[in-house]
Motif scaffolding. Sequence first.
Motif, PDB file in Angstrom:
ATOM      1  N   CYS A  77       0.959  -1.118   0.068  1.00 34.96           N
ATOM      2  CA  CYS A  77       0.156  -0.080   0.063  1.00 34.96           C
ATOM      3  C   CYS A  77       0.864   1.241   0.064  1.00 34.96           C
ATOM      4  O   CYS A  77       1.633   1.518   0.747  1.00 34.96           O
ATOM      5  CB  CYS A  77      -0.764  -0.030   1.118  1.00 34.96           C
ATOM      6  SG  CYS A  77      -2.199   1.396   1.168  1.00 34.96           S
ATOM      7  N   VAL A  78       0.693   2.053  -1.050  1.00 33.22           N
ATOM      8  CA  VAL A  78       1.484   3.411  -1.158  1.00 33.22           C
ATOM      9  C   VAL A  78       0.716   4.734  -1.696  1.00 33.22           C
ATOM     10  O   VAL A  78      -0.552   4.103  -2.051  1.00 33.22           O
ATOM     11  CB  VAL A  78       2.476   3.109  -2.225  1.00 33.22           C
ATOM     12  CG1 VAL A  78       3.642   2.259  -1.671  1.00 33.22           C
ATOM     13  CG2 VAL A  78       1.907   2.878  -3.637  1.00 33.22           C
ATOM     14  N   SER A  79       0.942   5.708  -1.070  1.00 36.27           N
ATOM     15  CA  SER A  79       0.425   6.813  -1.488  1.00 36.27           C
ATOM     16  C   SER A  79       1.332   7.938  -2.412  1.00 36.27           C
ATOM     17  O   SER A  79       2.347   7.677  -2.275  1.00 36.27           O
ATOM     18  CB  SER A  79       0.295   7.895  -0.336  1.00 36.27           C
ATOM     19  OG  SER A  79      -0.562   9.115  -0.474  1.00 36.27           O
ATOM     20  N   VAL A  80       0.783   8.285  -3.520  1.00 34.90           N
ATOM     21  CA  VAL A  80       1.340   9.098  -4.525  1.00 34.90           C
ATOM     22  C   VAL A  80       0.710  10.376  -4.648  1.00 34.90           C
ATOM     23  O   VAL A  80      -0.385  10.550  -4.782  1.00 34.90           O
ATOM     24  CB  VAL A  80       1.443   8.600  -5.989  1.00 34.90           C
ATOM     25  CG1 VAL A  80       2.377   9.078  -6.769  1.00 34.90           C
ATOM     26  CG2 VAL A  80       1.762   7.033  -5.913  1.00 34.90           C
ATOM     27  N   THR A  81       1.738  11.466  -4.353  1.00 29.05           N
ATOM     28  CA  THR A  81       1.339  12.715  -4.536  1.00 29.05           C
ATOM     29  C   THR A  81       1.417  12.998  -6.139  1.00 29.05           C
ATOM     30  O   THR A  81       2.616  12.924  -6.538  1.00 29.05           O
ATOM     31  CB  THR A  81       1.945  13.745  -3.745  1.00 29.05           C
ATOM     32  OG1 THR A  81       1.721  13.193  -2.301  1.00 29.05           O
ATOM     33  CG2 THR A  81       1.504  15.113  -4.016  1.00 29.05           C
ATOM     34  N   ILE A  82       0.490  13.810  -6.734  1.00 32.74           N
ATOM     35  CA  ILE A  82       0.519  14.274  -8.016  1.00 32.74           C
ATOM     36  C   ILE A  82       0.146  15.705  -8.290  1.00 32.74           C
ATOM     37  O   ILE A  82      -0.648  16.307  -7.450  1.00 32.74           O
ATOM     38  CB  ILE A  82      -0.686  13.703  -8.860  1.00 32.74           C
ATOM     39  CG1 ILE A  82      -0.566  12.082  -8.646  1.00 32.74           C
ATOM     40  CG2 ILE A  82      -0.595  14.053 -10.229  1.00 32.74           C
ATOM     41  CD1 ILE A  82       0.574  11.573  -9.453  1.00 32.74           C
ATOM     42  N   PRO A  83       1.289  16.708  -8.865  1.00 30.01           N
ATOM     43  CA  PRO A  83       2.416  16.224  -9.229  1.00 30.01           C
ATOM     44  C   PRO A  83       3.406  15.608  -8.252  1.00 30.01           C
ATOM     45  O   PRO A  83       3.311  16.331  -7.253  1.00 30.01           O
ATOM     46  CB  PRO A  83       2.902  17.313 -10.076  1.00 30.01           C
ATOM     47  CG  PRO A  83       1.631  18.210 -10.374  1.00 30.01           C
ATOM     48  CD  PRO A  83       0.979  17.994  -9.145  1.00 30.01           C
ATOM     49  N   ALA A  84       4.116  14.685  -8.658  1.00 33.55           N
ATOM     50  CA  ALA A  84       5.234  14.109  -7.781  1.00 33.55           C
ATOM     51  C   ALA A  84       6.567  15.060  -7.540  1.00 33.55           C
ATOM     52  O   ALA A  84       6.887  15.887  -8.638  1.00 33.55           O
ATOM     53  CB  ALA A  84       5.717  12.781  -8.039  1.00 33.55           C
ATOM     54  N   ALA A  85       7.030  15.199  -6.562  1.00 32.06           N
ATOM     55  CA  ALA A  85       8.207  16.071  -6.242  1.00 32.06           C
ATOM     56  C   ALA A  85       9.334  15.732  -7.346  1.00 32.06           C
ATOM     57  O   ALA A  85       9.559  14.746  -7.392  1.00 32.06           O
ATOM     58  CB  ALA A  85       8.806  15.903  -4.910  1.00 32.06           C
ATOM     59  N   GLY A  86       9.888  16.854  -7.997  1.00 27.13           N
ATOM     60  CA  GLY A  86      11.000  16.744  -8.863  1.00 27.13           C
ATOM     61  C   GLY A  86      10.424  16.833 -10.131  1.00 27.13           C
ATOM     62  O   GLY A  86      11.094  16.706 -11.265  1.00 27.13           O
ATOM     63  N   PHE A  87       8.894  16.562 -10.401  1.00 25.02           N
ATOM     64  CA  PHE A  87       8.531  16.561 -11.848  1.00 25.02           C
ATOM     65  C   PHE A  87       7.357  17.727 -11.952  1.00 25.02           C
ATOM     66  O   PHE A  87       6.710  17.629 -12.843  1.00 25.02           O
ATOM     67  CB  PHE A  87       7.624  15.127 -11.963  1.00 25.02           C
ATOM     68  CG  PHE A  87       8.865  13.941 -11.748  1.00 25.02           C
ATOM     69  CD1 PHE A  87       9.812  13.720 -12.676  1.00 25.02           C
ATOM     70  CD2 PHE A  87       8.710  13.090 -10.810  1.00 25.02           C
ATOM     71  CE1 PHE A  87      10.802  12.881 -12.393  1.00 25.02           C
ATOM     72  CE2 PHE A  87       9.448  12.132 -10.395  1.00 25.02           C
ATOM     73  CZ  PHE A  87      10.429  11.705 -11.371  1.00 25.02           C
ATOM     74  N   GLU A  88       7.438  18.549 -11.186  1.00 23.36           N
ATOM     75  CA  GLU A  88       6.602  19.895 -11.389  1.00 23.36           C
ATOM     76  C   GLU A  88       7.002  20.417 -12.630  1.00 23.36           C
ATOM     77  O   GLU A  88       6.090  21.133 -13.153  1.00 23.36           O
ATOM     78  CB  GLU A  88       6.440  20.740 -10.125  1.00 23.36           C
ATOM     79  CG  GLU A  88       5.900  19.791  -8.902  1.00 23.36           C
ATOM     80  CD  GLU A  88       7.216  19.478  -8.098  1.00 23.36           C
ATOM     81  OE1 GLU A  88       8.402  19.336  -8.683  1.00 23.36           O
ATOM     82  OE2 GLU A  88       7.221  19.458  -6.642  1.00 23.36           O
ATOM     83  N   GLU A  89       8.168  20.825 -12.792  1.00 21.65           N
ATOM     84  CA  GLU A  89       8.694  21.929 -14.088  1.00 21.65           C
ATOM     85  C   GLU A  89       9.230  20.694 -15.121  1.00 21.65           C
ATOM     86  O   GLU A  89       9.979  19.724 -14.774  1.00 21.65           O
ATOM     87  CB  GLU A  89       9.808  22.583 -13.444  1.00 21.65           C
ATOM     88  CG  GLU A  89       9.435  23.510 -12.347  1.00 21.65           C
ATOM     89  CD  GLU A  89       8.227  24.576 -12.801  1.00 21.65           C
ATOM     90  OE1 GLU A  89       8.341  24.760 -14.174  1.00 21.65           O
ATOM     91  OE2 GLU A  89       7.547  25.058 -11.809  1.00 21.65           O
ATOM     92  N   THR A  90       8.409  20.968 -16.411  1.00 23.19           N
ATOM     93  CA  THR A  90       8.962  20.175 -17.482  1.00 23.19           C
ATOM     94  C   THR A  90       9.450  20.960 -18.383  1.00 23.19           C
ATOM     95  O   THR A  90       8.971  22.371 -18.676  1.00 23.19           O
ATOM     96  CB  THR A  90       7.651  19.318 -18.017  1.00 23.19           C
ATOM     97  OG1 THR A  90       6.659  20.240 -18.412  1.00 23.19           O
ATOM     98  CG2 THR A  90       7.183  18.489 -16.949  1.00 23.19           C
ATOM     99  N   PRO A  91      10.188  20.484 -19.466  1.00 27.38           N
ATOM    100  CA  PRO A  91      10.575  19.008 -19.597  1.00 27.38           C
ATOM    101  C   PRO A  91      11.414  18.529 -18.748  1.00 27.38           C
ATOM    102  O   PRO A  91      12.364  19.220 -18.308  1.00 27.38           O
ATOM    103  CB  PRO A  91      11.093  18.968 -21.121  1.00 27.38           C
ATOM    104  CG  PRO A  91      11.568  20.346 -21.365  1.00 27.38           C
ATOM    105  CD  PRO A  91      10.800  21.334 -20.634  1.00 27.38           C
ATOM    106  N   VAL A  92      11.509  17.336 -18.201  1.00 23.51           N
ATOM    107  CA  VAL A  92      12.180  16.563 -17.353  1.00 23.51           C
ATOM    108  C   VAL A  92      12.373  15.156 -17.675  1.00 23.51           C
ATOM    109  O   VAL A  92      11.311  14.556 -18.139  1.00 23.51           O
ATOM    110  CB  VAL A  92      11.845  16.830 -16.015  1.00 23.51           C
ATOM    111  CG1 VAL A  92      10.532  16.206 -15.655  1.00 23.51           C
ATOM    112  CG2 VAL A  92      12.889  16.555 -14.754  1.00 23.51           C
ATOM    113  N   ALA A  93      13.143  14.562 -17.151  1.00 21.95           N
ATOM    114  CA  ALA A  93      13.525  13.178 -17.463  1.00 21.95           C
ATOM    115  C   ALA A  93      12.573  12.539 -16.658  1.00 21.95           C
ATOM    116  O   ALA A  93      12.387  12.566 -15.507  1.00 21.95           O
ATOM    117  CB  ALA A  93      14.863  12.495 -16.909  1.00 21.95           C
ATOM    118  N   ALA A  94      11.987  11.291 -17.168  1.00 22.10           N
ATOM    119  CA  ALA A  94      10.997  10.324 -16.731  1.00 22.10           C
ATOM    120  C   ALA A  94      11.880   9.418 -15.813  1.00 22.10           C
ATOM    121  O   ALA A  94      13.036   9.105 -16.526  1.00 22.10           O
ATOM    122  CB  ALA A  94      10.096   9.881 -17.324  1.00 22.10           C
ATOM    123  N   PRO A  95      11.445   8.818 -14.767  1.00 23.29           N
ATOM    124  CA  PRO A  95      12.193   7.456 -14.369  1.00 23.29           C
ATOM    125  C   PRO A  95      12.625   6.361 -15.411  1.00 23.29           C
ATOM    126  O   PRO A  95      11.560   5.896 -16.165  1.00 23.29           O
ATOM    127  CB  PRO A  95      11.188   7.144 -13.152  1.00 23.29           C
ATOM    128  CG  PRO A  95      10.388   7.982 -13.001  1.00 23.29           C
ATOM    129  CD  PRO A  95      10.229   8.931 -14.299  1.00 23.29           C
TER     130      PRO A  95
END
Length: 375
Positions: A77-95
């Motif tokens: 069981c996990v919780s995900v915040t959207i947008p996730a930290a580090g991905f709010e500003e784009t363009p940016v690498a995806a995992p």
Amino acid sequence: GGGGDGGGGSTVTSTQCPVTSGSCASDGSSSWTNVTLTAGADGIFTGTLVTNQCSNHPYGRLVSGGVFSGMQSQIDCVSVTIPAAGFEETPVAAPIRGALAFSISGGVNVYGPFEAGFVEGQACTNGKGTCAGGVDVPVCESKLIADCGEENVNYGMLLDTCAGHANPYHYHKDLACDYAAGSTGDHSPLVAIALDGRGLYGLWEGNGSAPSNLDACNGHTGPVPAYTNDDGVSFPAQDNVYHYHTSETPPYTIGCYGPVASIAECKTLFPTCDVGFVDFCTASGSVHYDTDCPCFSQAGESYNTGVVSADCTVGEETEESEETETESGGESEADDDDEGMTGGDGLSSTEDGAAGHAHLDTLLVMLATALLAKN
């Protein structure tokens, strides 16, 4: 992936799930998710998604005789915040590894195209077969067929009929079991929420064909349809918002978080591009592959997607060889410079040549001495 490509780094453990540990039911009945998201006018979703990471459909494969062989993953069981930290500003690498999106109907992990890799014998019943980490799943499968023979590939290690596998269960390709994946003439529905808050939609554009203008991230700007999930969570239709599509060609889900203007811009987001090349045979021919570089196509240009040559011996295991290329994309200076090549005796060609000249000089001196003595 096959070697365990890990979970997303943007999740935190949660106690909100009704059951927080144990095995997921192989028939999909134990899937649980809670979506509290809102859609902004810019097309970006905000809020949280809680999931036990179980598949929301049967997980397994049809085996001999048409029998369905169920498989199991584990509840986490996990919780995900959207947008996730580090991905709010784009363009940016995806995992490169782990979740880059979560399905809207089941909270299932959506990964990018790459496998974590298989060591020899892990994915073939005859003890053969390898696949380098950072190779996309279909190419990896094709290499295993070339290495082991199709009849010896353990397809239970690869994708199931819904394009997912492993623990935590995750997709690498189109989420075909989450919507009517056949072309209906309508824009495909929302199938997942990416970590940057953008929506990931199915294969089709509103004209009943695949979109023709996706960027290297697998996204474009245009209208998206309204969506209501099984729990009654609704999102409105929107015009002219950037969003992603799944595709039948790599990266299949999401390559990067865009938009980007070119393959070249996509590659600048990933320090893993242009540094780890492997050469190997697949069932279709030889491949020169830039591992962990998810920038495949844009505006009619393609990268990392072609068979170099059909000249490969299928059925015999091939070795992968890593190469390091210069920033210009060409061969290194050592490859171009014959003076640096190594001869069979362990000497470089320059050392070998010098030794040969010295030996000839010695013979000439001996011959001259003998002639003088005779005279």
